[in-house]
Design an enzyme around this catalytic site. Sequence first.
Site, mmCIF file in Angstrom:
data_model
loop_
_atom_site.group_PDB
_atom_site.id
_atom_site.type_symbol
_atom_site.label_atom_id
_atom_site.label_comp_id
_atom_site.label_asym_id
_atom_site.label_seq_id
_atom_site.Cartn_x
_atom_site.Cartn_y
_atom_site.Cartn_z
ATOM 1 C CD GLN A 175 -3.866 1.537 -3.277
ATOM 2 O OE1 GLN A 175 -3.284 2.568 -3.569
ATOM 3 N NE2 GLN A 175 -3.584 0.832 -2.189
ATOM 4 C CB SER A 195 -5.894 2.908 0.052
ATOM 5 O OG SER A 195 -4.514 3.208 0.007
ATOM 6 C CG ASP A 235 -1.926 1.129 1.219
ATOM 7 O OD1 ASP A 235 -2.536 1.373 0.161
ATOM 8 O OD2 ASP A 235 -2.097 1.794 2.256
#
Length: 273
Positions: A263, A213, A193
């Site tokens: 993502q 995110s 991430d």
Amino acid sequence: MSSIEEILELERLEKDIFRGIVADTMLTRTFGGQVAGQALVSAVRTVEEQYRVHSLHGYFLRPGNPTIPTVFLVDRIRDGRSFCTRRVTGVQDGQAIFTMSASFHVGDIGIEHEDQMPPVPNPEDLPDTSEMMSEELSWEFREWADWDLRFVPEDKVTRRKGVPAQQQVWFRYRGTLPEDPVFHVCTLAYMSDMTLLGSAKVPHPDEDIQQASLDHALWFMRPFRADEWLLYDQSSPSAGFGRALTQGRIFDRSGNLVAAVVQEGLTRLLRQD
């Protein structure tokens, strides 16, 4: 700051209920990688040893409060001969902040191929942030001081035709991690991430945006160690309407493709013209 070993060492409250620590942080929201990594550890602890995680898909539902622990509830969706599936919900103050599905596989013999790692400078030829004075470092490098992050300069990135946004980062954990391969997988879930959404900002360096995110998918293809150099080859194929899609390929030092990431993140403009 808390070490990755501390972050991923969850307390079992019940058979399928786990609780993470309150990690030392400068962030005002719980780091998404921390929630994803802890959720994966929770799922791993409910499967037999012969099953290895091969994919996860998660959604960040609410901002996490970094001053309180997150409790993880695991649902045993399926236990088969070759595959098993778990669903994990991260909860704070009675509300779900994260949900994730993780799939596990015993491993089979099949066809084999993989992308070739792009040509990049060796990590040793790029600056080590640990050698800089602390006042020269941005808060991100101080927050993740246990990680050696080395960005490939823009003029050294091998550009792919038609790709609007690219970024490449060498990374590794600075210390020596446990031998358990599952620990390295959970560590990569934490690390994956980090920096990825930044690839969407490469064509827009002067724009001031709010980033967060929204969802995260990760596939594990081959064994690796998170305390050895890994190349995170990142791109953003599209951005619009306050969101950006980003994707990454992760290679080990030998050029093996070990993982892939996709993502979507929030990229809302803070300044409206």
